[in-house]
Write an enzyme that holds these catalytic residues in place. Sequence first.
Site, PDB file in Angstrom:
ATOM      1  N   SER A   1     -15.035  -0.264  11.066  1.00 36.30           N
ATOM      2  CA  SER A   1     -14.472  -0.319   9.784  1.00 36.30           C
ATOM      3  C   SER A   1     -13.654   0.801   9.673  1.00 36.30           C
ATOM      4  O   SER A   1     -12.955   1.207  10.704  1.00 36.30           O
ATOM      5  CB  SER A   1     -15.586  -0.084   8.495  1.00 36.30           C
ATOM      6  OG  SER A   1     -15.808   0.982   9.278  1.00 36.30           O
TER       7      SER A   1
ATOM      8  N   TYR B   1     -12.250  -3.733   7.919  1.00 41.89           N
ATOM      9  CA  TYR B   1     -13.072  -3.629   6.151  1.00 41.89           C
ATOM     10  C   TYR B   1     -12.803  -2.209   6.062  1.00 41.89           C
ATOM     11  O   TYR B   1     -12.603  -1.400   6.809  1.00 41.89           O
ATOM     12  CB  TYR B   1     -13.834  -4.664   6.224  1.00 41.89           C
ATOM     13  CG  TYR B   1     -14.887  -4.012   6.316  1.00 41.89           C
ATOM     14  CD1 TYR B   1     -16.164  -2.861   6.220  1.00 41.89           C
ATOM     15  CD2 TYR B   1     -15.919  -4.571   8.157  1.00 41.89           C
ATOM     16  CE1 TYR B   1     -16.508  -2.657   6.690  1.00 41.89           C
ATOM     17  CE2 TYR B   1     -16.714  -4.028   8.166  1.00 41.89           C
ATOM     18  CZ  TYR B   1     -16.961  -2.905   7.778  1.00 41.89           C
ATOM     19  OH  TYR B   1     -18.502  -2.165   8.613  1.00 41.89           O
TER      20      TYR B   1
ATOM     21  N   LYS C   1       0.031  -1.803   0.225  1.00 35.23           N
ATOM     22  CA  LYS C   1       0.259  -1.167   1.862  1.00 35.23           C
ATOM     23  C   LYS C   1      -0.290   0.343   1.152  1.00 35.23           C
ATOM     24  O   LYS C   1       0.744   0.875   1.098  1.00 35.23           O
ATOM     25  CB  LYS C   1       1.140  -1.479   2.150  1.00 35.23           C
ATOM     26  CG  LYS C   1       2.083  -0.415   3.454  1.00 35.23           C
ATOM     27  CD  LYS C   1       3.551  -1.460   4.076  1.00 35.23           C
ATOM     28  CE  LYS C   1       5.034  -0.323   2.840  1.00 35.23           C
ATOM     29  NZ  LYS C   1       6.190  -0.922   3.445  1.00 35.23           N
TER      30      LYS C   1
END
Length: 131
Positions: A31, A64, A15
Amino acid sequence: TQKGKIIMRKMLKSKIHRARVTQCNIDYEGSITIGRHLMQSADILPYEQVEVLDINNGARFTTYAIEGDEGGEICLNGAAARMVAKGDKIIILTYCYLGDDEAPDLSPNLVYVDAQNVIVKSKQAVPSSLF
């Protein structure tokens, strides 16, 4: 296992907490570009799937990661750029699948940043002792 079945759990792997969006680029392929140092600290690989949570507007979406420069760059690209605004605070998450026997020992990488996306604290979460 339950009656011979293999159980896989989707667990938090890493995280980046409360990063600020530094740029939005609607014309780039989809992305999120993340500064290299942030990606390394959070153990996020280029092209790894990430979940993005926007603290300002409540949006949650999947994209991503693309490796950025050494700074604190956080740039949402393509369709993802429509989900956030420059300056928004976001949380970037990655997950992994682990077997029931491995899941309790997982220690996610937690990276905390300031308003300029400079790392102020980085740690591994303590494994759960619930099992």
